[in-house]
Motif scaffolding. Structure first.
Motif, PDB file in Angstrom:
ATOM      1  N   GLY A  78       0.813  -1.217   0.000  1.00  0.00           N
ATOM      2  CA  GLY A  78       0.000   0.000   0.000  1.00  0.00           C
ATOM      3  C   GLY A  78       0.841   1.259   0.000  1.00  0.00           C
ATOM      4  N   GLY A  79       2.150   1.107   0.245  1.00  0.00           N
ATOM      5  CA  GLY A  79       3.033   2.260   0.244  1.00  0.00           C
ATOM      6  C   GLY A  79       3.104   2.943  -1.106  1.00  0.00           C
ATOM      7  N   ARG A  80       2.897   2.191  -2.183  1.00  0.00           N
ATOM      8  CA  ARG A  80       2.908   2.797  -3.521  1.00  0.00           C
ATOM      9  C   ARG A  80       1.814   3.847  -3.656  1.00  0.00           C
ATOM     10  N   PHE A  81       0.769   3.697  -2.869  1.00  0.00           N
ATOM     11  CA  PHE A  81      -0.346   4.638  -2.923  1.00  0.00           C
ATOM     12  C   PHE A  81      -0.265   5.658  -1.788  1.00  0.00           C
ATOM     13  N   GLN A  82       0.172   5.203  -0.617  1.00  0.00           N
ATOM     14  CA  GLN A  82       0.229   6.080   0.554  1.00  0.00           C
ATOM     15  C   GLN A  82       1.484   6.957   0.575  1.00  0.00           C
ATOM     16  N   ASP A 122       7.410  -1.442  -7.582  1.00  0.00           N
ATOM     17  CA  ASP A 122       7.790  -2.386  -6.526  1.00  0.00           C
ATOM     18  C   ASP A 122       9.303  -2.390  -6.378  1.00  0.00           C
ATOM     19  N   SER A 123       9.779  -2.085  -5.190  1.00  0.00           N
ATOM     20  CA  SER A 123      11.222  -2.066  -4.942  1.00  0.00           C
ATOM     21  C   SER A 123      11.454  -2.130  -3.435  1.00  0.00           C
ATOM     22  N   SER A 124      12.714  -2.091  -3.059  1.00  0.00           N
ATOM     23  CA  SER A 124      13.069  -2.132  -1.638  1.00  0.00           C
ATOM     24  C   SER A 124      12.611  -0.881  -0.897  1.00  0.00           C
ATOM     25  N   ARG A 125      12.125   0.110  -1.632  1.00  0.00           N
ATOM     26  CA  ARG A 125      11.633   1.333  -0.986  1.00  0.00           C
ATOM     27  C   ARG A 125      10.519   1.020   0.015  1.00  0.00           C
ATOM     28  N   TYR A 126       9.711   0.034  -0.300  1.00  0.00           N
ATOM     29  CA  TYR A 126       8.555  -0.274   0.550  1.00  0.00           C
ATOM     30  C   TYR A 126       8.751  -1.552   1.370  1.00  0.00           C
ATOM     31  N   LEU A 127       9.980  -2.013   1.451  1.00  0.00           N
ATOM     32  CA  LEU A 127      10.292  -3.202   2.251  1.00  0.00           C
ATOM     33  C   LEU A 127      10.944  -2.759   3.553  1.00  0.00           C
ATOM     34  N   GLU A 128      10.416  -3.230   4.681  1.00  0.00           N
ATOM     35  CA  GLU A 128      10.941  -2.826   5.986  1.00  0.00           C
ATOM     36  C   GLU A 128      11.102  -4.036   6.905  1.00  0.00           C
ATOM     37  N   GLU A 129      12.008  -3.902   7.848  1.00  0.00           N
ATOM     38  CA  GLU A 129      12.100  -4.892   8.917  1.00  0.00           C
ATOM     39  C   GLU A 129      10.869  -4.745   9.807  1.00  0.00           C
ATOM     40  N   SER A 130      10.321  -5.868  10.229  1.00  0.00           N
ATOM     41  CA  SER A 130       9.081  -5.832  11.007  1.00  0.00           C
ATOM     42  C   SER A 130       9.281  -6.322  12.436  1.00  0.00           C
ATOM     43  N   ASP A 131      10.479  -6.140  12.980  1.00  0.00           N
ATOM     44  CA  ASP A 131      10.733  -6.526  14.374  1.00  0.00           C
ATOM     45  C   ASP A 131       9.774  -5.781  15.298  1.00  0.00           C
ATOM     46  N   THR A 168       2.691  -1.575  21.447  1.00  0.00           N
ATOM     47  CA  THR A 168       3.559  -2.205  20.447  1.00  0.00           C
ATOM     48  C   THR A 168       4.804  -1.344  20.270  1.00  0.00           C
ATOM     49  N   PHE A 169       5.958  -1.966  20.411  1.00  0.00           N
ATOM     50  CA  PHE A 169       7.236  -1.272  20.238  1.00  0.00           C
ATOM     51  C   PHE A 169       7.870  -1.775  18.945  1.00  0.00           C
ATOM     52  N   THR A 170       7.997  -0.887  17.956  1.00  0.00           N
ATOM     53  CA  THR A 170       8.523  -1.282  16.652  1.00  0.00           C
ATOM     54  C   THR A 170       9.004  -0.053  15.891  1.00  0.00           C
ATOM     55  N   ASP A 171       9.920  -0.268  14.961  1.00  0.00           N
ATOM     56  CA  ASP A 171      10.350   0.795  14.059  1.00  0.00           C
ATOM     57  C   ASP A 171       9.622   0.720  12.722  1.00  0.00           C
ATOM     58  N   TYR A 172       8.751  -0.265  12.555  1.00  0.00           N
ATOM     59  CA  TYR A 172       7.994  -0.399  11.311  1.00  0.00           C
ATOM     60  C   TYR A 172       7.060   0.794  11.168  1.00  0.00           C
ATOM     61  N   SER A 173       7.041   1.414   9.990  1.00  0.00           N
ATOM     62  CA  SER A 173       6.304   2.661   9.793  1.00  0.00           C
ATOM     63  C   SER A 173       4.850   2.460   9.380  1.00  0.00           C
ATOM     64  N   GLY A 174       4.453   1.235   9.032  1.00  0.00           N
ATOM     65  CA  GLY A 174       3.083   0.987   8.602  1.00  0.00           C
ATOM     66  C   GLY A 174       2.118   0.850   9.756  1.00  0.00           C
ATOM     67  N   TYR A 175       0.909   0.354   9.434  1.00  0.00           N
ATOM     68  CA  TYR A 175      -0.123   0.235  10.450  1.00  0.00           C
ATOM     69  C   TYR A 175       0.251  -0.753  11.540  1.00  0.00           C
ATOM     70  N   ASP A 176       0.826  -1.876  11.149  1.00  0.00           N
ATOM     71  CA  ASP A 176       1.083  -2.915  12.140  1.00  0.00           C
ATOM     72  C   ASP A 176       2.136  -3.884  11.616  1.00  0.00           C
ATOM     73  N   PRO A 177       3.157  -4.228  12.430  1.00  0.00           N
ATOM     74  CA  PRO A 177       4.213  -5.130  11.962  1.00  0.00           C
ATOM     75  C   PRO A 177       3.762  -6.574  11.797  1.00  0.00           C
ATOM     76  N   GLU A 178       2.581  -6.916  12.314  1.00  0.00           N
ATOM     77  CA  GLU A 178       2.045  -8.270  12.160  1.00  0.00           C
ATOM     78  C   GLU A 178       1.005  -8.359  11.055  1.00  0.00           C
ATOM     79  N   ILE A 193       3.498  -9.724   2.917  1.00  0.00           N
ATOM     80  CA  ILE A 193       2.972  -8.604   2.152  1.00  0.00           C
ATOM     81  C   ILE A 193       1.751  -8.044   2.875  1.00  0.00           C
ATOM     82  N   THR A 194       1.665  -6.738   2.958  1.00  0.00           N
ATOM     83  CA  THR A 194       0.498  -6.102   3.555  1.00  0.00           C
ATOM     84  C   THR A 194      -0.042  -5.047   2.598  1.00  0.00           C
TER      85      THR A 194
END
Length: 212
Positions: A78-82, A122-131, A168-178, A193-194
Motif C-alpha cells: 500500500g506504500g505505492r499509494f500512501q 515495486d522495490s526495496s523502498r517499501y520493504l521494511e524490517e518488522s521486528d 507495540t514497540f517497533t520501528d515499522y512505519s506501517g499500520y502494524d508489523p504483524e 505482504i500487507t
C-alpha cells in the motif's frame, strides 16, 4: 532502490550488472526497467519469544504477556499509494514532507509529480524490517478482603481490568508489523505482504467476579 538524484529528484535504482571484466557493477539508473530484480528479506522471523508472568500482593493481582518477533521483513504494497509522490490520490504519509523539492536536496523521497510515476514501482523502498515487541495481554485486579465480603454474604468479590494489544514497540512505519494481505488465503507466495491491512483490535474490559 538506491535513493534520489539530488539534481532533478528522479528515483534511482541499482543496475547491479556485470561489466565487461565480469566484475559486479553497482551503477545507478533512473530507468526502472534497467534495475535488476534481487531477493531481499524474508517473511519468516528468525526468532520468536514470549514472556508471561503472574503477580499477587495483598489482594492485588496482575498478569501480563509480552510477545516479540525478530528477523522478518514486511513489504508494504500500500506504500505505492500512501507514499506515492502524487502518483495516486490516496492520503499521503508523513515522509512526503521530506520529498525532493530543489536541486541539491539530499533525501530518499523522490519529487512529487502529479499522476507521473517516480519511484512508485515495486522495490526495496517499501520493504521494511518488522521486528516488534507487543504487550499482548494485561490484567490488573483486586479482591476485596474476606471480612468485607462476609458483610454482604459473598464468598469472594474481585474487580479487574483487562487489555489486549495495549502497546507495540517497533520501528515499522506501517499500520502494524504483524499485518498481512487480507486476500492472502492459503498462498505461501504472498507471505510478508500487507496492503492497507488493519491492525489487531485494541480492546479494554472491566469485569467483576462474584463467588456466592
Amino acid at each position: 532502490m538506491l535513493g534520489v538524484d539530488p539534481d532533478n529528484g528522479d528515483a534511482l535504482f541499482y543496475t547491479n550488472t556485470l561489466n565487461t571484466n565480469g566484475i559486479r557493477d553497482r551503477s545507478t539508473t533512473a530507468n526502472y526497467n534497467e534495475a535488476e530484480r534481487v531477493v531481499l528479506g524474508s517473511p519468516y522471523p528468525e526468532l520468536m519469544a514470549g514472556l508471561t508472568n503472574n503477580l499477587s500482593f495483598y489482594g492485588f493481582d496482575m498478569s501480563f504477556t509480552f510477545q516479540g518477533e525478530w528477523g522478518a521483513s514486511l513489504y508494504n504494497s500500500g506504500g505505492r499509494f500512501q507514499s506515492g509522490n502524487m502518483r495516486y490520490e490516496d492520503n499521503q504519509t508523513r515522509d512526503q514532507l521530506n520529498r525532493w523539492q530543489n536541486p541539491g536536496d539530499i533525501t530518499d523521497v523522490p519529487q512529487a509529480r502529479l499522476y507521473i510515476t517516480n519511484g512508485q514501482q515495486d522495490s526495496s523502498r517499501y520493504l521494511e524490517e518488522s521486528d516488534f515487541i507487543r504487550l499482548r495481554n494485561f490484567t490488573f485486579g483486586y479482591t476485596l478482603p474476606r471480612e468485607v465480603t462476609e458483610t454482604i454474604s459473598v464468598e469472594r468479590l474481585r474487580v479487574y481490568f483487562t487489555g489486549v494489544n495495549l502497546l507495540t514497540f517497533t520501528d515499522y512505519s506501517g499500520y502494524d508489523p504483524e499485518s498481512t494481505y487480507d486476500n492472502l488465503g492459503s498462498s505461501n507466495i504472498q507471505r510478508g505482504i500487507t496492503f492497507y491491512s488493519a491492525p489487531p483490535a485494541k480492546t479494554f474490559t472491566i469485569g467483576l467476579n462474584i463467588d456466592l
